[in-house]
Design an enzyme around this catalytic site. Structure first.
Site, PDB file in Angstrom:
ATOM      1  N   CYS A  78       0.846  -1.202   0.000  1.00  0.00           N
ATOM      2  CA  CYS A  78       0.000   0.000   0.000  1.00  0.00           C
ATOM      3  C   CYS A  78       0.882   1.252   0.000  1.00  0.00           C
ATOM      4  O   CYS A  78       1.799   1.363   0.812  1.00  0.00           O
ATOM      5  CB  CYS A  78      -0.889  -0.017   1.234  1.00  0.00           C
ATOM      6  SG  CYS A  78      -1.793   1.509   1.467  1.00  0.00           S
ATOM      7  N   CYS A  87      -4.135  -0.017   8.746  1.00  0.00           N
ATOM      8  CA  CYS A  87      -3.390  -1.283   8.898  1.00  0.00           C
ATOM      9  C   CYS A  87      -2.148  -1.017   9.741  1.00  0.00           C
ATOM     10  O   CYS A  87      -1.556   0.042   9.649  1.00  0.00           O
ATOM     11  CB  CYS A  87      -2.935  -1.806   7.538  1.00  0.00           C
ATOM     12  SG  CYS A  87      -4.268  -2.270   6.428  1.00  0.00           S
ATOM     13  N   GLN A 290     -20.406  -9.084   9.918  1.00  0.00           N
ATOM     14  CA  GLN A 290     -18.942  -9.230   9.910  1.00  0.00           C
ATOM     15  C   GLN A 290     -18.364  -8.742   8.581  1.00  0.00           C
ATOM     16  O   GLN A 290     -18.949  -8.969   7.526  1.00  0.00           O
ATOM     17  CB  GLN A 290     -18.558 -10.698  10.130  1.00  0.00           C
ATOM     18  CG  GLN A 290     -18.904 -11.212  11.513  1.00  0.00           C
ATOM     19  CD  GLN A 290     -17.886 -10.810  12.575  1.00  0.00           C
ATOM     20  OE1 GLN A 290     -17.050  -9.953  12.374  1.00  0.00           O
ATOM     21  NE2 GLN A 290     -17.975 -11.447  13.730  1.00  0.00           N
ATOM     22  N   TYR A 319     -25.728 -11.820  23.295  1.00  0.00           N
ATOM     23  CA  TYR A 319     -25.197 -10.830  22.336  1.00  0.00           C
ATOM     24  C   TYR A 319     -25.379 -11.353  20.904  1.00  0.00           C
ATOM     25  O   TYR A 319     -24.429 -11.467  20.143  1.00  0.00           O
ATOM     26  CB  TYR A 319     -23.699 -10.573  22.573  1.00  0.00           C
ATOM     27  CG  TYR A 319     -23.294 -10.073  23.941  1.00  0.00           C
ATOM     28  CD1 TYR A 319     -23.544  -8.766  24.332  1.00  0.00           C
ATOM     29  CD2 TYR A 319     -22.627 -10.901  24.838  1.00  0.00           C
ATOM     30  CE1 TYR A 319     -23.155  -8.300  25.583  1.00  0.00           C
ATOM     31  CE2 TYR A 319     -22.237 -10.452  26.092  1.00  0.00           C
ATOM     32  CZ  TYR A 319     -22.501  -9.156  26.461  1.00  0.00           C
ATOM     33  OH  TYR A 319     -22.108  -8.705  27.686  1.00  0.00           O
ATOM     34  N   ASP A 388     -20.646 -13.952  22.179  1.00  0.00           N
ATOM     35  CA  ASP A 388     -19.717 -13.217  21.291  1.00  0.00           C
ATOM     36  C   ASP A 388     -19.855 -11.733  21.635  1.00  0.00           C
ATOM     37  O   ASP A 388     -20.531 -10.981  20.943  1.00  0.00           O
ATOM     38  CB  ASP A 388     -20.096 -13.494  19.831  1.00  0.00           C
ATOM     39  CG  ASP A 388     -19.162 -12.794  18.839  1.00  0.00           C
ATOM     40  OD1 ASP A 388     -18.152 -12.208  19.280  1.00  0.00           O
ATOM     41  OD2 ASP A 388     -19.442 -12.811  17.627  1.00  0.00           O
ATOM     42  N   CYS A 415     -13.285 -10.884  20.336  1.00  0.00           N
ATOM     43  CA  CYS A 415     -12.471 -10.037  19.447  1.00  0.00           C
ATOM     44  C   CYS A 415     -11.413  -9.290  20.250  1.00  0.00           C
ATOM     45  O   CYS A 415     -10.748  -8.393  19.732  1.00  0.00           O
ATOM     46  CB  CYS A 415     -13.348  -9.066  18.661  1.00  0.00           C
ATOM     47  SG  CYS A 415     -14.289  -7.960  19.715  1.00  0.00           S
TER      48      CYS A 415
END
Length: 457
Positions: A78, A87, A290, A319, A388, A415
């Site tokens: 990139c 990123c 997602q 959740y 989750d 996550c």
């Protein structure tokens, strides 16, 4: 150690060897045991570093030049990687990224939960870790009288104006952002200005269905009306007649929250559709869905495997969101109960259950930690609970409610490994044992990681 006693001083230039890497991808070098964090530095490298911040227990440095280079260093594909905050890991080989994420999960489980006797599996990665995002939200600004779009520089609201493409989002999303910016430019639709709270166009959001090819454009403005709206829509469709949906979201507030409360359909459908495995989903402008469909299937397949369903089980999905995991579980369970605090998400979950003809599901609006004790009082006994939660992890009351319900198994999808480890302490104290840990790379090139775990009574 007082400030005078730190082994480095601010603005000092030093030579530093890196031995480790932090969870967000910064290299760690040490002088007499005192850690110095430097971005874009890899373990095994030595660099000339300028110290830019000194604290009692650590310092932060800026890399000036590399003296020795790691074999895992790669050239970021990139053009704006070093300017953009999106990123963090494009400078490291994909194999190293996967290894780093596995180690991160191991370290956090050992440090926070004192769990060292459970094998953390190698991270499940992608064959092609690029162009995976099905949703992009790009701020709009103004430079030299023209509209510009691009992500912000790290820790700022400065748009990177020379950002042509984003190579982790799908090409169709990139193309649509470019098109909308060009049409808005031609029609003199002004960009929103954060400082003056004037102007119109705040963000362009694009969502696409990986497996259906459907696309939704969401124009986010400060104003209730888009200037020259009919011509705007006409020109967009002229260039891209295959768009499924054009939505208008109004956000009149001084805020850095992207979407406002009011969304209207300007053209086409209010939903686009996508599939993950055999399950079909309706996705609205505001749906949580997602962003990496290929890896979502990997994640959900793993959650289903860990739930170990044979067809007779009652399952609770706390959740539950728009019902994405619930519907995967419903393929193998006798009955799935989902609970979620966001009313719109529960509407979507019910719609998605109907869409898939799954009448063995029941979805309820509410706080899981309050709804689940009520279910217990009504005599509901789950065999499996799946959870989750958001990044902040589970509410303490929910963890206790789960233990009280005494299911055979708990599948915890996370996550954020740090809050997962914290919550595992409560669950293991409640009589559960962690059996399996599987990291899944949902967000290649970034420092984020998802983990699927299973605990048994």
């Amino acid at each position: 150690m007082s400030k005078q006693q730190t082994p480095v001083q601010k603005n000092q230039t030093i030579e530093l060897s890196f031995e480790d890497i932090t969870h967000d991808g910064n290299g760690v070098g040490k002088i007499n045991g005192y850690p110095i964090f430097v971005s874009n530095a890899l373990p095994g490298e030595t660099a000339k570093v300028k110290v830019i911040m000194v604290k009692k227990n650590f310092a932060v440095g800026r890399r000036l030049e590399l003296i020795t280079t790691s074999p895992d260093r790669v050239k970021p594909p990139c053009d704006v990687f070093y300017k953009c905050g999106g990123c963090q890991l494009q400078h490291m080989s994909y194999q190293m990224q996967l290894k780093m994420k596995q180690n991160q999960v191991k370290n956090v489980l050992a440090k926070i939960a004192h769990i060292t006797d459970v094998n953390v599996e190698p991270t499940l990665g992608m064959d092609d870790p690029w162009r995976y995002r099905n949703k992009v939200q790009i701020p709009v600004g103004k430079k030299d009288g023209k509209l510009i779009t691009g992500f912000y520089r790290p820790r700022s609201h400065d748009i990177i104006e020379d950002m042509e493409r984003c190579i982790v989002t799908s090409e169709v999303n990139d193309d649509l952002v470019d098109l909308i910016r060009e049409v808005a430019n031609d029609l003199d639709i002004p960009a929103y200005n954060e400082e003056t709270h004037r102007g119109v166009l705040r963000h362009i959001m694009v969502r696409s269905g990986e497996n259906t090819g459907q696309t939704m454009v969401v124009i986010v403005t400060r104003t209730n009306k888009i200037p020259k709206q009919d011509e705007f829509i006409e020109r967009i469709l002229e260039k891209q007649p295959n768009i499924t949906s054009i939505m208008h979201n109004v956000n009149p507030d001084r805020t850095n929250v992207i979407l406002g409360k009011k969304t209207n359909c300007l053209w086409g459908e209010e939903y686009i559709y996508d599939t993950i495995g055999d399950v079909k989903f309706a996705i609205s402008a505001l749906s949580f869905y997602q962003i990496n469909p290929k890896q979502t299937k990997v994640l959900y397949d793993k959650a289903l495997e860990y739930a170990d369903l044979s067809g007779g089980e009652t399952v609770i999905d706390a959740y539950c969101g728009i019902g994405s995991i619930s519907l995967f579980l419903a393929q193998k369970a006798k009955k799935v109960y989902g609970v979620e605090i966001v009313p719109q998400a529960i509407q979507d979950a019910k719609k998605n259950a109907k869409l898939n003809g799954m009448d063995n599901t029941e979805f309820v609006v509410g706080q899981a930690e309050k709804v689940m004790p009520a279910w217990t009082a009504d005599g509901l006994k789950p065999d499996v609970i799946v959870v989750d939660p958001p990044r902040k992890g589970c509410d303490e009351a929910l963890l206790h409610a789960m233990v009280e319900m005494n299911p055979e198994r708990i599948v915890y999808v996370s996550c954020n490994p740090a809050t997962l480890a914290r919550d595992l302490v409560t669950l293991t104290e409640g009589g559960y044992k962690l059996k399996k840990v599987q990291p899944v790379d949902m967000f290649p090139q970034t420092s984020h990681i998802e983990v699927v775990t299973v605990l048994e009574r």
